[in-house]
Design a protein around this motif. Structure first.
Motif, PDB file in Angstrom:
ATOM      1  N   PHE A 184       0.822  -1.210   0.000  1.00 12.21           N
ATOM      2  CA  PHE A 184       0.000   0.000   0.000  1.00 12.21           C
ATOM      3  C   PHE A 184       0.855   1.259   0.000  1.00 12.21           C
ATOM      4  O   PHE A 184       0.430   2.295  -0.506  1.00 12.21           O
ATOM      5  CB  PHE A 184      -1.007  -0.002   1.157  1.00 12.21           C
ATOM      6  N   ILE A 185       2.065   1.198   0.524  1.00 10.60           N
ATOM      7  CA  ILE A 185       2.957   2.357   0.485  1.00 10.60           C
ATOM      8  C   ILE A 185       3.468   2.550  -0.941  1.00 10.60           C
ATOM      9  O   ILE A 185       3.450   3.663  -1.470  1.00 10.60           O
ATOM     10  CB  ILE A 185       4.125   2.195   1.477  1.00 10.60           C
ATOM     11  N   GLN A 186       3.917   1.457  -1.565  1.00  7.91           N
ATOM     12  CA  GLN A 186       4.412   1.559  -2.945  1.00  7.91           C
ATOM     13  C   GLN A 186       3.316   1.997  -3.898  1.00  7.91           C
ATOM     14  O   GLN A 186       3.565   2.769  -4.820  1.00  7.91           O
ATOM     15  CB  GLN A 186       4.968   0.218  -3.409  1.00  7.91           C
ATOM     16  N   VAL A 228      12.206   3.106  -5.801  1.00  5.75           N
ATOM     17  CA  VAL A 228      12.046   2.352  -4.554  1.00  5.75           C
ATOM     18  C   VAL A 228      12.264   0.866  -4.812  1.00  5.75           C
ATOM     19  O   VAL A 228      12.961   0.184  -4.037  1.00  5.75           O
ATOM     20  CB  VAL A 228      10.657   2.619  -3.927  1.00  5.75           C
ATOM     21  N   GLN A 229      11.691   0.340  -5.881  1.00  7.15           N
ATOM     22  CA  GLN A 229      11.867  -1.081  -6.189  1.00  7.15           C
ATOM     23  C   GLN A 229      13.332  -1.410  -6.479  1.00  7.15           C
ATOM     24  O   GLN A 229      13.833  -2.443  -6.027  1.00  7.15           O
ATOM     25  CB  GLN A 229      10.989  -1.495  -7.362  1.00  7.15           C
ATOM     26  N   PHE A 241      15.920   0.231  -5.300  1.00  5.03           N
ATOM     27  CA  PHE A 241      16.596   0.329  -4.003  1.00  5.03           C
ATOM     28  C   PHE A 241      16.376  -0.944  -3.179  1.00  5.03           C
ATOM     29  O   PHE A 241      17.319  -1.459  -2.556  1.00  5.03           O
ATOM     30  CB  PHE A 241      16.097   1.555  -3.228  1.00  5.03           C
ATOM     31  N   ILE A 242      15.163  -1.450  -3.191  1.00  3.23           N
ATOM     32  CA  ILE A 242      14.857  -2.680  -2.453  1.00  3.23           C
ATOM     33  C   ILE A 242      15.658  -3.852  -3.024  1.00  3.23           C
ATOM     34  O   ILE A 242      16.233  -4.648  -2.274  1.00  3.23           O
ATOM     35  CB  ILE A 242      13.340  -2.969  -2.480  1.00  3.23           C
ATOM     36  N   GLU A 243      15.705  -3.964  -4.336  1.00  4.99           N
ATOM     37  CA  GLU A 243      16.465  -5.053  -4.960  1.00  4.99           C
ATOM     38  C   GLU A 243      17.955  -4.950  -4.628  1.00  4.99           C
ATOM     39  O   GLU A 243      18.599  -5.963  -4.346  1.00  4.99           O
ATOM     40  CB  GLU A 243      16.257  -5.058  -6.476  1.00  4.99           C
ATOM     41  N   ILE A 244      18.499  -3.742  -4.638  1.00  6.02           N
ATOM     42  CA  ILE A 244      19.913  -3.551  -4.290  1.00  6.02           C
ATOM     43  C   ILE A 244      20.151  -3.906  -2.824  1.00  6.02           C
ATOM     44  O   ILE A 244      21.166  -4.534  -2.478  1.00  6.02           O
ATOM     45  CB  ILE A 244      20.373  -2.106  -4.611  1.00  6.02           C
ATOM     46  N   SER A 245      19.209  -3.545  -1.955  1.00  2.00           N
ATOM     47  CA  SER A 245      19.328  -3.903  -0.532  1.00  2.00           C
ATOM     48  C   SER A 245      19.330  -5.414  -0.354  1.00  2.00           C
ATOM     49  O   SER A 245      20.113  -5.959   0.448  1.00  2.00           O
ATOM     50  CB  SER A 245      18.165  -3.298   0.274  1.00  2.00           C
ATOM     51  N   ILE A 246      18.483  -6.104  -1.093  1.00  3.21           N
ATOM     52  CA  ILE A 246      18.434  -7.563  -1.014  1.00  3.21           C
ATOM     53  C   ILE A 246      19.725  -8.167  -1.546  1.00  3.21           C
ATOM     54  O   ILE A 246      20.227  -9.162  -1.001  1.00  3.21           O
ATOM     55  CB  ILE A 246      17.195  -8.109  -1.765  1.00  3.21           C
ATOM     56  N   ILE A 247      20.300  -7.580  -2.592  1.00  2.00           N
ATOM     57  CA  ILE A 247      21.586  -8.052  -3.119  1.00  2.00           C
ATOM     58  C   ILE A 247      22.661  -7.944  -2.046  1.00  2.00           C
ATOM     59  O   ILE A 247      23.426  -8.895  -1.817  1.00  2.00           O
ATOM     60  CB  ILE A 247      21.999  -7.265  -4.389  1.00  2.00           C
ATOM     61  N   LYS A 279       9.111   0.616 -16.264  1.00  2.00           N
ATOM     62  CA  LYS A 279       7.944   0.606 -15.391  1.00  2.00           C
ATOM     63  C   LYS A 279       8.207  -0.321 -14.215  1.00  2.00           C
ATOM     64  O   LYS A 279       9.036  -1.234 -14.309  1.00  2.00           O
ATOM     65  CB  LYS A 279       6.681   0.194 -16.148  1.00  2.00           C
ATOM     66  N   PRO A 280       7.497  -0.091 -13.115  1.00  2.00           N
ATOM     67  CA  PRO A 280       7.726  -0.937 -11.926  1.00  2.00           C
ATOM     68  C   PRO A 280       7.286  -2.375 -12.185  1.00  2.00           C
ATOM     69  O   PRO A 280       6.473  -2.653 -13.070  1.00  2.00           O
ATOM     70  CB  PRO A 280       6.848  -0.299 -10.852  1.00  2.00           C
ATOM     71  N   LEU A 281       7.840  -3.290 -11.386  1.00  2.00           N
ATOM     72  CA  LEU A 281       7.455  -4.687 -11.480  1.00  2.00           C
ATOM     73  C   LEU A 281       6.031  -4.868 -10.982  1.00  2.00           C
ATOM     74  O   LEU A 281       5.598  -4.194 -10.046  1.00  2.00           O
ATOM     75  CB  LEU A 281       8.388  -5.562 -10.625  1.00  2.00           C
ATOM     76  N   GLU A 282       5.349  -5.805 -11.585  1.00  2.00           N
ATOM     77  CA  GLU A 282       4.004  -6.156 -11.117  1.00  2.00           C
ATOM     78  C   GLU A 282       4.151  -7.098  -9.929  1.00  2.00           C
ATOM     79  O   GLU A 282       4.955  -8.010  -9.954  1.00  2.00           O
ATOM     80  CB  GLU A 282       3.214  -6.831 -12.237  1.00  2.00           C
TER      81      GLU A 282
END
Length: 161
Positions: A74-76, A87-88, A90-96, A156-159
């Motif tokens: 809901f935030i995204q 944001v997506q 950044f999240i993927e880089i954080s997970i890496i 575009k952002p990931l679904e």
């Protein structure tokens, strides 16, 4: 890159199915020997533990490949498209970074340390139990790089699955 992802998805899903089937058989055998034969099987409990750990970590990698990991949507969803993409990524880089530090580096360290120790029932190196950590870390890193590639390629952002 997409072909590699499809092949990896197929391999991981097959491994998870085999591990889950083996886990069911091992636990069923353990219950049968414990309650029916009154002589619990020594190897099946330990082997089930190995199967479970491997299933969880390979399953986690597979979920990352399906982009089905937990998130606060809901935030995204409230963000504009461009910021959502940032944001997506950044999240993927954080997970890496997490996967490289904890799963890959930490997994290699603990695997090396545990390689000399033998399991009680199976008499195989405990390193086999921990060896799945760096392997699943590599898979998760690949999937995160693939997700970043997809975001940038499609603009575009990931679904969310």
């Amino acid at each position: 890159m997409e072909t590699t992802k499809k092949v990896l998805d197929k391999i991981l899903s097959s491994i998870c199915v085999v591990l889950f089937g083996a886990l069911v058989l091992l636990v069923t055998w353990q219950v049968f020997t414990r309650f029916v034969l009154n002589n619990p099987s020594a190897f099946s409990e330990e082997l089930a533990k190995y199967c479970f750990v491997w299933l969880v970590l390979f399953g986690a990698a597979f979920v990352f490949g399906e982009n089905g990991h937990m998130r606060i949507e809901f935030i995204q969803d409230a963000l504009p498209v461009k910021i959502k993409m940032v944001v997506q990524i950044f999240i993927e880089i954080s997970i890496i970074f997490f996967s490289a530090l904890v799963l890959l580096s930490g997994g290699l360290t603990i695997t090396k340390l545990a390689w000399e120790q033998l399991s009680a029932a199976l008499q195989i190196p405990v390193g086999y139990l921990y060896a799945v950590m760096p392997v699943s870390g590599i898979f998760i890193i690949f999937y995160c790089i693939y997700n970043i590639y997809t975001i940038l390629k499609n603009k575009k952002p990931l679904e969310v699955v």
